[in-house]
Write a protein that holds these residues in place. Sequence first.
Motif, PDB file in Angstrom:
ATOM      1  N   HIS A 176       0.864  -1.181   0.000  1.00  0.00           N
ATOM      2  CA  HIS A 176       0.000   0.000   0.000  1.00  0.00           C
ATOM      3  C   HIS A 176       0.902   1.233   0.000  1.00  0.00           C
ATOM      4  N   PHE A 177       0.546   2.204  -0.836  1.00  0.00           N
ATOM      5  CA  PHE A 177       1.278   3.471  -0.851  1.00  0.00           C
ATOM      6  C   PHE A 177       0.287   4.603  -0.598  1.00  0.00           C
ATOM      7  N   LEU A 178       0.496   5.341   0.491  1.00  0.00           N
ATOM      8  CA  LEU A 178      -0.401   6.420   0.898  1.00  0.00           C
ATOM      9  C   LEU A 178       0.280   7.745   0.593  1.00  0.00           C
ATOM     10  N   ILE A 179      -0.288   8.477  -0.364  1.00  0.00           N
ATOM     11  CA  ILE A 179       0.228   9.802  -0.693  1.00  0.00           C
ATOM     12  C   ILE A 179      -0.322  10.850   0.270  1.00  0.00           C
ATOM     13  N   LYS A 180      -1.533  10.667   0.721  1.00  0.00           N
ATOM     14  CA  LYS A 180      -2.156  11.611   1.641  1.00  0.00           C
ATOM     15  C   LYS A 180      -2.825  10.815   2.742  1.00  0.00           C
ATOM     16  N   ILE A 181      -2.436  11.054   3.978  1.00  0.00           N
ATOM     17  CA  ILE A 181      -3.046  10.382   5.111  1.00  0.00           C
ATOM     18  C   ILE A 181      -3.542  11.442   6.084  1.00  0.00           C
ATOM     19  N   TYR A 182      -4.724  11.224   6.613  1.00  0.00           N
ATOM     20  CA  TYR A 182      -5.338  12.146   7.551  1.00  0.00           C
ATOM     21  C   TYR A 182      -5.139  11.634   8.974  1.00  0.00           C
ATOM     22  N   ALA A 183      -5.117  12.553   9.925  1.00  0.00           N
ATOM     23  CA  ALA A 183      -4.892  12.177  11.317  1.00  0.00           C
ATOM     24  C   ALA A 183      -5.985  11.251  11.829  1.00  0.00           C
ATOM     25  N   GLU A 184      -7.214  11.383  11.292  1.00  0.00           N
ATOM     26  CA  GLU A 184      -8.310  10.524  11.751  1.00  0.00           C
ATOM     27  C   GLU A 184      -8.124   9.069  11.330  1.00  0.00           C
ATOM     28  N   ASP A 185      -7.278   8.809  10.331  1.00  0.00           N
ATOM     29  CA  ASP A 185      -7.087   7.454   9.824  1.00  0.00           C
ATOM     30  C   ASP A 185      -5.828   6.785  10.356  1.00  0.00           C
ATOM     31  N   LEU A 186      -5.117   7.434  11.258  1.00  0.00           N
ATOM     32  CA  LEU A 186      -3.881   6.845  11.755  1.00  0.00           C
ATOM     33  C   LEU A 186      -4.146   5.544  12.499  1.00  0.00           C
TER      34      LEU A 186
ATOM     35  N   MET B 187       2.730  14.059   9.944  1.00  0.00           N
ATOM     36  CA  MET B 187       3.999  13.342   9.786  1.00  0.00           C
ATOM     37  C   MET B 187       4.638  13.072  11.145  1.00  0.00           C
ATOM     38  N   VAL B 188       4.621  14.054  12.029  1.00  0.00           N
ATOM     39  CA  VAL B 188       5.190  13.868  13.366  1.00  0.00           C
ATOM     40  C   VAL B 188       4.380  12.858  14.162  1.00  0.00           C
ATOM     41  N   ASP B 189       3.050  12.898  14.022  1.00  0.00           N
ATOM     42  CA  ASP B 189       2.203  11.949  14.745  1.00  0.00           C
ATOM     43  C   ASP B 189       2.426  10.518  14.271  1.00  0.00           C
ATOM     44  N   VAL B 190       2.580  10.323  12.957  1.00  0.00           N
ATOM     45  CA  VAL B 190       2.830   8.975  12.443  1.00  0.00           C
ATOM     46  C   VAL B 190       4.124   8.427  13.034  1.00  0.00           C
ATOM     47  N   ASP B 191       5.154   9.263  13.085  1.00  0.00           N
ATOM     48  CA  ASP B 191       6.421   8.797  13.639  1.00  0.00           C
ATOM     49  C   ASP B 191       6.296   8.482  15.123  1.00  0.00           C
ATOM     50  N   ALA B 192       5.556   9.305  15.873  1.00  0.00           N
ATOM     51  CA  ALA B 192       5.443   9.089  17.314  1.00  0.00           C
ATOM     52  C   ALA B 192       4.585   7.872  17.641  1.00  0.00           C
ATOM     53  N   LEU B 193       3.494   7.679  16.916  1.00  0.00           N
ATOM     54  CA  LEU B 193       2.573   6.596  17.233  1.00  0.00           C
ATOM     55  C   LEU B 193       3.028   5.255  16.674  1.00  0.00           C
TER      56      LEU B 193
END
Length: 893
Positions: A121-131, A250-256
């Motif tokens: 899967h390649f996600l070009i745009k990810i929203y915080a609600e979908d993390l 981007m920071v949230d993805v790295d932290a979570l």
Amino acid sequence: LDLFALRRFFQLHAPLSSLSPDELDQCSTLRHDLRASARLGFRARFDATRRVNDSHSRFVPTAGPAIGLGEWIFVAHHKSGTTVGKVLADELCLAFGRPIYKYTYRERPIEPEAPGAPLCHFLIKIYAEDLDLWLARVWRSPYNRLVHFVRDPVAMIASGYLFHRRGSELVWTNSTACSRDLCLLPEAWGADGSKRFAAAAFRSMPAALWLREYGCPKASASYYTCLNSLPAESGLKVEARRAYATIRTMVDVDALARGPRTFSVQLERLQYKTFNSTVAHLVNWLALANGSYVVGGRAKQAIIVRAYRSCFSSEQVSGIVSHGSVTSQELAGALSRWYRTATPAIRELAAHSWWASHKSPSRLFAPKWRVVRMVPHSRAILTCSAPLLLNATLLMLSRLQGTGCRLPIEVWHIDELNDEQIGVLTRHPALGRGLVVHNLKKALHPHLSDDDLQELRGFMCKPLALLASSVDEVMLVDHDARFFIDPALLFKTSTFMRTGALMFRDRLRLQIRGRPVKDASRFIRQLIRRRMGFFEMMLDDVVNASPTWPWQPAPSLLQAPIVTGETQHQIDSSVLLFSKRHLPRVSAALYLLHERFRHELYSNLHGDKETYWLACELVGGHECGVSAYAAGEMGQVKRDRATANRECLVGNLLQYHPDDPGWLVHCNCKPQASWLYTHVALPLRFEDVLKNMSRARESRKSYQVPHAWLRIGSRAEWSNTSALVVTFNAMSKRLRTNKQPTTAFSICDASVMEPIEYALLRLPHITNGTGTSSLSMRARVRDLCQHFGLRCEHESMKRRQRVLHALLSVRTAFGVTVAACLAIWAVRTISRYCIGRLKLTTEPEVMFVALHRSPSLRTLLRDPSGDSGGPPSDSGLGSYDSPHPSARPLFIQ
């Protein structure tokens, strides 16, 4: 390697598949450079097998059976490597025989054909609600992996500014409608959406509101024109505001997602010098996903070389690299200053990014001030002031003196007041044990820059003054608060004595004034998700909030209207009581929120109102001391457009005593309008207001207010933590372009309001021990209205009001008469001096406008040809009635 690319190209075409190895060797010697041959093989491999459906783009490789198990999820963000990341992901998935799916919006992930089957899967745009959705997918199988492309936030802003300023993506930068990179859809609209729905939703939203929010001039119709009309430094700040949500995600993805199943790829590591080593490390990590497969030396080298050629021969990558140079000296200087300073908000995000190279000290208080300092059982009133608020502060102090308050007062400022202004404050009549002025800059870290100090001035001053003060039991007071009772009585309320805090509720409003695109509800839900998944969020080495883990939100937090989306306001901080002795962990959490997330907090919330409540709720295990009564209204009864032209009470915020709601505590009354106020709302319990709103939602004539239901869901095999599940009602998911109402609850019923004098007569300092007063009704009403500067309409004052209205009517009639006379005189004067410029016409109704003004006009009327042939005579005045054609005159308009 050229031979390998050509063989892969020939295998896809039957007429060429029978070539001998010698013929293939001859083909490899053709005059094609490495870039052309790699591009040829890359396009042939994927274009021949490309399949596109409504919501996904699927690339199916043809090179042998799939290798390994589990799913690989590649996540990139705008300007963090979407183009080079997609090319690299295609090569890696091709090498391992995996199909790859591309996601550009909030599409649901594709399920593999068989459990555990290899997939990309390649996600070009990810929203915080979908993390939570994608991270749970990573952790549901030990073979799943996540590759995250990250970049330095400061460099990300600079690259995005240059990229959009030169018009590289005019499809959305030069459009007057919204797009996925410029705006954010409401969370209810985007849930389980598709690209087709997102395109229609974005087209229905104008970009003007978002451009104003980012700081673009009003004349800018698109983002491209905005960046090109601003200086470089201003344009970089606009780009920083636009890209803030992307960098925050981007920071949230790295932290979570930080853990053994996540591989972070820095875009800077994919440059020419470090590309091979980075990809080699990534290939080894992906190959060992199932713990058994190891890529050999020659095979790994072949993958690296193919990835190198594909990335650096891609037209999009080459275009971005070739156009990335800066030719203007002024622009180069602005970028150089940007890399050194950036903005406080971007520096705050860079402090949370371990990969960022442009970092600055993130401490807020000086070391000795980071420990809570207080004198137990001490009480005082705290307020903040500034040169522009000095008169309002003095007026508030005078009002406090009028209520009989004897509490000491501390006035705080952040290096704004000079000695003369401080002297004006200290010379104010003594209130209780005196008044002290403090400079908050002494408590702040010396490394804070001037722009940091400038942002701290204003709403942030009050919570920081609360933390820096040595007072234990603090009452925060705004300069526009007008008390009706002695505020010291609030320290004796049962709510404060039980919980150590007293917070009043704010009015229910669906928009933040002046910021229509801000969504406080969405931000608080993201904050809850972050707190549930990130243990270190409320942890510090010096200021320890002792966070519980795993943390779950309390039911009161999940059901709060600001979390469910029914309002953008929760707490009124114009008057707030806080005991640092009773709430030490909440004090620590309040400090950490301001040290780590202050720019994000105040850019999504309206001031400091909800920060105290959020600090209490995010710590957990405390009752936050919120009043049980809803905020009231104090104003006039008039028709309001926001309530379908019903007669409603419109004015300013009013608060009631939490133990005796018949007492008015204070209002946020404005001096220019408060003297016109005639009515107040009766106290209502907040739970009753919510029930009324729930019943209104079920009726057809209700306000179309979005509503979300929140619950805690399990996050299997992921540190035994939970996830926040948000569902919206069907009405919220509809695509509507009409403007939503700004008011979620209004007081439009005569049974829930009363004249203001009735409420004033119930105040405790007005009545004696028997509940009555020795003064007469009329005298008491008159004194109360004069004391509080309010207008009253009691029965005993009707005669006086009628006389005043009569005098006002006479004065108005006289003024209208004088104005009419002046208008008539002006018309006559203008007609007298401008008659020579009048035009000729044949309209008989206006013949006598200026007939008797000039003899030449009489002559013209008598003889239209201009040949009078004799002296003028008055007999020509009636010549328009003559039947003879030659006698018809020309008339004057």
